[in-house]
Design an enzyme around this catalytic site. Structure first.
Site, PDB file in Angstrom:
ATOM      1  CE  LYS A 195      -3.500   2.477   2.580  1.00 40.06           C
ATOM      2  NZ  LYS A 195      -4.598   2.371   3.536  1.00 40.06           N
ATOM      3  CE  LYS A 248      -5.892   1.871  -0.366  1.00 36.84           C
ATOM      4  NZ  LYS A 248      -6.398   1.792   0.953  1.00 36.84           N
TER       5      LYS A 248
END
Ligand code: PBG
Length: 326
Positions: A195, A248
């Site tokens: 992330k 992400k």
């Protein structure tokens, strides 16, 4: 000319035969923003078409997603300011908003895969994903027990999968151990393994009213300039017991999706995040591009890069279009 690649593009039927990647609603996860109250459906300005729902309204939304073939949702809580504090106390209070939301979803849709985003930012007064120590740093090890407690509450309420999005070190192992100790061996962990500290999350923070009160998230989320670090994060989360891996944001990180897919044998997902959705919608509302076509192309690219499943705010639109195509 003997070789003419255009022959395989000549008709829709031939193009269909040779299409390498497909979108299917069973591989889409719809993010859901839930808030307290009744009969609430509040539009999120920066994400046209996306709402915060009270639990009763959320059921209607999920029913229609279900009818479109979407079988997985990921829950995010909108917490009122007066319930936030520096310890994220509301996150670990039994009977809190997400406990009730999960319970109600599972009662009404037993087959639905209910995922719960596990992170403290909706619950902390400063908007960070962790607890601060006396030096004002986001303290990794003080945060872990809270994440574990949150995961246990979600599991108790009936969540199928917990999805830690906080990027603290060691949290997958810590949560796995805690879930197993409480008898929740069957509850899975979707790890936000890679992330990035991304500017694409801005609309989400508006949606959850979790705008940072100081600093940034660069001491825990990853540097967008790095890719080897993503391999390390993924490897650690896998060793610690992750069942599913998430990358992400999605479109700016297709290389990461492709590399992680080669490294791991776990299923790999991508989070097509709020800013990615907002950009398309803003342009579409100006008449500058066709949102449905751009979403289809974007999600196909994410699949082509190697994602098995996609968490996207466009899930409903895409599923509606897929239905029309048959
Ligand atoms: C918080 C969290 C964020 C998102 C999912 N979980 C924001 C952040 O890390 O600041 C972003 C999702 C999106 O932009 O759609 N733990």
């Amino acid at each position: 000319m003997i070789k003419r690649p255009r022959r395989n593009r000549r008709t829709a039927a031939i193009r269909g035969l040779v299409q390498e990647n497909h979108l299917h609603p069973s591989q889409l996860i719809a993010p859901l923003f839930v808030l307290e109250g009744k009969q609430q459906q509040i539009a999120i300005k920066s994400m046209p078409g996306i709402f915060r729902y009270s639990i009763d309204e959320m059921l209607k939304e999920v029913k229609s997603l279900y009818q479109l073939g979407i079988r997985a949702v990921d829950l995010f809580c909108y917490i009122e300011g007066d319930k936030k504090d520096s310890f994220a106390s509301e996150a670990v209070r039994s009977g809190n908003l997400f406990c009730r939301a999960i319970q109600t979803l599972k009662e009404n849709f037993p087959d639905l895969c209910v995922m719960m985003d596990v992170a403290l930012d909706p619950f902390t007064s400063h908007g960070h994903d962790g607890i601060t120590n006396e030096k004002g740093e986001i303290d990794n090890d003080l945060t872990l027990p809270i994440l574990a407690q949150m995961s246990i509450l979600a599991a108790e309420a009936g969540a199928d999968v917990v999805a830690p999005s906080d990027m603290m070190d060691g949290r997958i192992g810590y949560i796995r151990h805690a879930l197993d100790q409480e008898g929740y061996q069957q509850v899975g962990i979707l790890s936000y393994a890679a992330k990035y500290a991304s500017a694409f999350y801005a609309p989400f923070r508006e949606a959850l009213h979790s705008v940072l009160q100081f600093g940034d998230k660069k001491t825990y989320q990853m540097n967008p300039a790095n890719s080897r670090e993503a391999m390390l994060e993924c490897q650690l989360d896998e060793q610690e017991g992750a069942d599913l891996i998430l990358i992400k944001p999605a479109l700016a990180y297709l290389d990461i999706i492709a590399k992680i897919k080669e490294q791991t044998h776990l299923p790999v997902g991508a989070y097509h995040v709020s800013g990615e959705y907002a950009m398309v919608m803003a342009a579409a509302l100006n008449g500058w591009l066709d949102a449905d076509k751009v979403f289809e192309e974007s999600l196909l690219s994410i699949k082509r890069a190697g994602a098995d499943f996609i968490l996207t705010y466009a899930a409903r639109r895409v599923a509606e279009n897929l239905q029309k195509q048959f």
